[in-house]
Write a protein that holds these residues in place. Sequence first.
Motif, short mmCIF file in Angstrom:
data_model
loop_
_atom_site.label_atom_id
_atom_site.label_comp_id
_atom_site.label_asym_id
_atom_site.label_seq_id
_atom_site.Cartn_x
_atom_site.Cartn_y
_atom_site.Cartn_z
N GLU A 150 0.84 -1.20 0.00
CA GLU A 150 0.00 0.00 0.00
C GLU A 150 0.87 1.25 0.00
O GLU A 150 0.60 2.22 -0.72
CB GLU A 150 -0.93 0.01 1.21
N HIS A 151 1.94 1.24 0.78
CA HIS A 151 2.84 2.39 0.85
C HIS A 151 3.50 2.65 -0.50
O HIS A 151 3.54 3.80 -0.98
CB HIS A 151 3.89 2.15 1.94
N ARG A 152 4.02 1.61 -1.14
CA ARG A 152 4.63 1.77 -2.47
C ARG A 152 3.61 2.33 -3.46
O ARG A 152 3.91 3.25 -4.24
CB ARG A 152 5.18 0.43 -2.99
N THR A 153 2.40 1.78 -3.43
CA THR A 153 1.34 2.25 -4.32
C THR A 153 0.99 3.70 -4.03
O THR A 153 0.78 4.50 -4.94
CB THR A 153 0.10 1.34 -4.18
N GLY A 154 0.95 4.05 -2.75
CA GLY A 154 0.65 5.43 -2.35
C GLY A 154 1.71 6.41 -2.81
O GLY A 154 1.40 7.52 -3.25
N GLN A 155 2.97 6.02 -2.68
CA GLN A 155 4.06 6.90 -3.14
C GLN A 155 3.95 7.15 -4.65
O GLN A 155 4.10 8.28 -5.11
CB GLN A 155 5.41 6.29 -2.80
N GLU A 156 3.64 6.10 -5.41
CA GLU A 156 3.46 6.24 -6.86
C GLU A 156 2.27 7.13 -7.16
O GLU A 156 2.33 7.99 -8.03
CB GLU A 156 3.29 4.86 -7.52
N TYR A 157 1.18 6.91 -6.45
CA TYR A 157 -0.06 7.67 -6.65
C TYR A 157 0.18 9.16 -6.39
O TYR A 157 -0.20 10.01 -7.20
CB TYR A 157 -1.13 7.13 -5.70
N LEU A 158 0.85 9.48 -5.30
CA LEU A 158 1.08 10.88 -4.94
C LEU A 158 2.10 11.56 -5.85
O LEU A 158 2.12 12.80 -5.95
CB LEU A 158 1.52 10.98 -3.48
N ALA A 159 2.94 10.79 -6.52
CA ALA A 159 3.95 11.35 -7.43
C ALA A 159 3.38 11.72 -8.79
O ALA A 159 4.06 12.39 -9.58
CB ALA A 159 5.10 10.36 -7.60
N ARG A 160 2.15 11.31 -9.08
CA ARG A 160 1.55 11.58 -10.40
C ARG A 160 1.21 13.04 -10.57
O ARG A 160 0.90 13.77 -9.71
CB ARG A 160 0.26 10.77 -10.60
#
Length: 160
Positions: A150-160
């Motif tokens: 979830e954290h990895r996915t969140g970091q990617e999501y917020l970087a968009r």
Amino acid sequence: MATRLVHEMVYDAPAEAVAAMLSDPKFREEVCTAIKATTFTVTVEGGVAAKQVRIEMDQPTDRVPSFARKFVGETASVVQTENWSSPTEADIVVAIPGKPGEMRGTARLVEKDGVTTETVDMEVKVKIPLVAGKIEELLAKLLKSALKAEHRTGQEYLAR
């Protein structure tokens, strides 16, 4: 007895952005895909200020040791509910319907200098004599693995 898991996820974003991410059903679906759920349904009611999140998913148990697989089967159905009373505080329950155990706890977002830390604090309880402790530790380990995804996915999501 119970097993406790405390896990922190740090995001380089303000709490408002992290709360909005956690309110987005598409983000929750991306997390389900990242943790290899075979089927899932995500429901988010409410908005960033206060919301109820419900995630129902099926997960394969191929990473579960054989001693525990006989209790959960070839796949495990998981129901995760989150009741966010504010943008930064939630009560969480993760249940495995029909199985003798559950996980309960909280999530909190704390922002400092534009960086937000999400702390998930869960208690894992299993009611199976003799093997409860081992299964609790296993569930805590699987939960921690899911939180890392979830954290990895969140970091990617917020970087968009």
